[in-house]
Design an enzyme around this catalytic site. Structure first.
Site, PDB file in Angstrom:
ATOM      1  N   LYS A 197       0.690  -1.193   0.049  1.00  0.00           N
ATOM      2  CA  LYS A 197      -0.107   0.070  -0.063  1.00  0.00           C
ATOM      3  C   LYS A 197       0.792   1.293   0.005  1.00  0.00           C
ATOM      4  CE  LYS A 197       0.858   0.899   4.501  1.00  0.00           C
ATOM      5  NZ  LYS A 197       1.488   1.993   5.142  1.00  0.00           N
ATOM      6  N   THR A 254      -3.275   5.577   3.909  1.00  0.00           N
ATOM      7  CA  THR A 254      -2.058   5.945   3.624  1.00  0.00           C
ATOM      8  C   THR A 254      -2.268   6.784   2.488  1.00  0.00           C
ATOM      9  OG1 THR A 254      -1.181   3.858   4.567  1.00  0.00           O
ATOM     10  CG2 THR A 254       0.403   5.114   3.466  1.00  0.00           C
TER      11      THR A 254
END
Length: 351
Positions: A197, A254
């Site tokens: 990610k 994120t």
């Protein structure tokens, strides 16, 4: 073990995440030993109960005691939390190996993959630690910025281990009203989701830096998740893991948060900074840069199509212009959106 199921836990690494997790453990009444290689930082934590460089204005619980001596920090401890950047994992494990005498349960909270060896963090731990010194390996991951954890804002993570009893023990160490912990038996998926990610967050930062809008970022995140699941499943992960906390949950936070180092780094790249300028500006480790190199190698090893990772690799390491990289993604040949999901599920059903 101490009375009332309280115990001593050593957190290795006094950065923002290690310190925030030390706070969670201290809130639960555990004796927390926070190791740092920086003696000035150790003195600050013990004297003022602060860690201003990493968590400004946060007052640390007095149950947190910092150590510069790794040997002293590990005496009588059965559980350690490994909270150092992936590039430092082997060096730190070597130091632990040199002084440790009894078996440890190691919970790692790093999110990365080692380039060239292509090992996940749990695999590095098993490679570096002798069997007689390693009881269990647990990974803790999920959407969890240290800044918010330190403010005791509601946060939810997952812990995973090949030994689910070990995962449940770590769940019990950490879980409280502000910090909810789930368990997941899919170690590969949890580690791959947490590592990859960061690549997509770098790319999301680039699109924001270029001034593109929410449409572009939403598309990037969605297709990025498909890449993560495609590779992760080929490596043996459960595809359902990527729809959970260690997958889409961590991806969302994120790619969208002002706290994200990877998003910030990508944003600066999108605004025209070079990679060296970005890394100098950040002053902290940007895990996604190193992980992009490893994921690019993994894609080749497993023969998996990862177009976002590929163009980001060219931006980071081959000097490709970020805008040109986005244009490459937008001009790819026509495909069916569900093709990835169908292939993943078919491959899994054949196992």
């Amino acid at each position: 073990m101490q009375e009332d199921n309280k115990t001593a836990v050593t957190v290795i690494g006094a950065g923002s995440w290690g310190t925030a997790l030390a706070m969670v453990l201290a809130d639960n009444g555990h004796e927390v030993r926070l190791w740092s290689h920086n003696e000035n930082q150790v003195k600050e934590i013990n004297q003022f109960h602060t860690n201003q460089k990493y968590l400004p204005e946060i007052k640390l619980p007095e149950l947190i005691v910092s150590y510069a001596s790794l040997n002293d920090a590990l005496i009588g401890v059965e559980n350690i939390v490994l909270a150092v950047p992936t590039k430092a994992i082997r060096e730190v494990l070597g130091k632990i190996r040199a002084v440790q005498k009894a078996p440890l349960t190691i919970t790692h909270v790093s999110k990365g993959i080692e380039p060239n060896s292509l090992l996940r963090i749990s695999e590095i731990i098993k490679e570096e630690m002798p069997k007689e010194l390693l009881k269990d390996v647990v990974v803790l991951s999920g959407p969890s910025h240290a800044e918010e954890v330190s403010l005791r804002h509601p946060t939810t993570v997952t812990v995973s281990s090949e030994n689910m009893e070990a995962a449940e023990r770590i769940q019990d160490l950490f879980i409280n009203q502000n910090f909810r912990v789930y368990t997941n038996s899919d170690v590969i998926g949890v580690e791959i989701g947490g590592a990859l990610k960061n690549i997509i967050a770098l790319a999301a930062g680039i699109t924001d830096g270029l001034g593109y809008g929410d449409n572009a970022k939403a598309a990037l995140m969605t297709r990025g998740l498909a890449e993560i699941a495609r590779l992760g499943t080929k490596m043996g992960a459960n595809p359902l893991t990527f729809s959970g906390l260690a997958g889409i949950g961590d991806l969302i936070v994120t790619c969208t948060s002002v706290h994200s180092r990877n998003w910030k780094a990508g944003n600066l790249l999108g605004k025209g900074k070079t990679l060296d300028e970005v890394l100098d500006n950040m002053g902290m480790v940007v895990e996604g840069v190193r992980t992009t190199k490893a994921a690019h190698q993994l894609a080749q090893t497993y023969d998996v199509q990862m177009p976002i990772t590929s163009v980001l690799y060219n931006v980071l390491f081959n000097g490709k212009n970020p805008k040109d990289a986005v244009d490459v993604l937008m001009s790819r040949g026509r495909t069916h959106e569900m093709e990835d999901l169908v292939n993943v599920l078919e491959e899994k059903s054949l196992e």
